[in-house]
Design a protein around this motif. Structure first.
Motif, PDB file in Angstrom:
ATOM      1  N   LYS A  18       0.828  -1.206   0.000  1.00 28.91           N
ATOM      2  CA  LYS A  18       0.000   0.000   0.000  1.00 28.91           C
ATOM      3  C   LYS A  18       0.865   1.261   0.000  1.00 28.91           C
ATOM      4  O   LYS A  18       0.532   2.248  -0.654  1.00 28.91           O
ATOM      5  N   THR A  22       0.854   4.117  -2.843  1.00 31.26           N
ATOM      6  CA  THR A  22       0.668   5.522  -2.482  1.00 31.26           C
ATOM      7  C   THR A  22       1.779   6.373  -3.082  1.00 31.26           C
ATOM      8  O   THR A  22       1.522   7.464  -3.601  1.00 31.26           O
ATOM      9  N   ARG A  25       1.010   6.900  -6.635  1.00 32.20           N
ATOM     10  CA  ARG A  25      -0.104   7.836  -6.779  1.00 32.20           C
ATOM     11  C   ARG A  25       0.363   9.277  -6.602  1.00 32.20           C
ATOM     12  O   ARG A  25      -0.172  10.205  -7.224  1.00 32.20           O
ATOM     13  N   GLU A  88       0.794  11.551   3.368  1.00 35.54           N
ATOM     14  CA  GLU A  88       0.083  10.433   2.730  1.00 35.54           C
ATOM     15  C   GLU A  88       0.776   9.106   3.014  1.00 35.54           C
ATOM     16  O   GLU A  88       0.134   8.125   3.373  1.00 35.54           O
ATOM     17  N   VAL A  89       2.084   9.067   2.839  1.00 33.63           N
ATOM     18  CA  VAL A  89       2.825   7.822   3.058  1.00 33.63           C
ATOM     19  C   VAL A  89       2.778   7.437   4.539  1.00 33.63           C
ATOM     20  O   VAL A  89       2.572   6.265   4.877  1.00 33.63           O
ATOM     21  N   VAL A  92      -0.664   5.909   5.477  1.00 31.51           N
ATOM     22  CA  VAL A  92      -0.819   4.532   5.015  1.00 31.51           C
ATOM     23  C   VAL A  92       0.023   3.595   5.874  1.00 31.51           C
ATOM     24  O   VAL A  92      -0.432   2.523   6.274  1.00 31.51           O
TER      25      VAL A  92
END
Length: 107
Positions: A18, A22, A25, A88-89, A92
């Protein structure tokens, strides 16, 4: 206990996947920054790749001012991009961490 360890290892592998997704992305998340007088606009990705730079013709007449604008606006855009990327990282990674007693440093 061994089953718990296997479950944790599976969850860690899933989290790693994941995190990688990410990161990919983040190549598509765009961050725009512009000067207060709108003479310079830049767009970078959240993974800190410069995608576009728009320079108003008025800045082309003063090399020193253009250089100053580029440094200022690019640094602002890259700082924003880095913040988005890191948040974001980290989100996750934190979400996917197994509950290991004594290892609550990500909470």
């Amino acid at each position: 206990m061994f089953g718990d360890m296997m479950g944790m290892m599976g969850k860690l592998k899933e989290t790693q996947q994941k995190v990688e997704e990410t990161k990919k992305r983040m190549d598509t998340v765009l961050v725009d920054e512009k000067s207060s007088d709108d003479l310079l606009n830049v767009t970078v990705t959240a993974s800190r790749i410069i995608k576009s730079i728009h320079i108003d013709d008025a800045l082309l007449e003063d090399k020193e001012q253009l250089e100053d604008y580029l440094i200022l606006i690019l640094n602002k855009a890259l700082d924003k991009a880095e913040g988005i990327y890191e948040n974001e990282v980290a989100a996750v990674a934190k979400d996917g961490m197994p509950n290991i007693p004594g290892m609550d440093m990500f909470k």
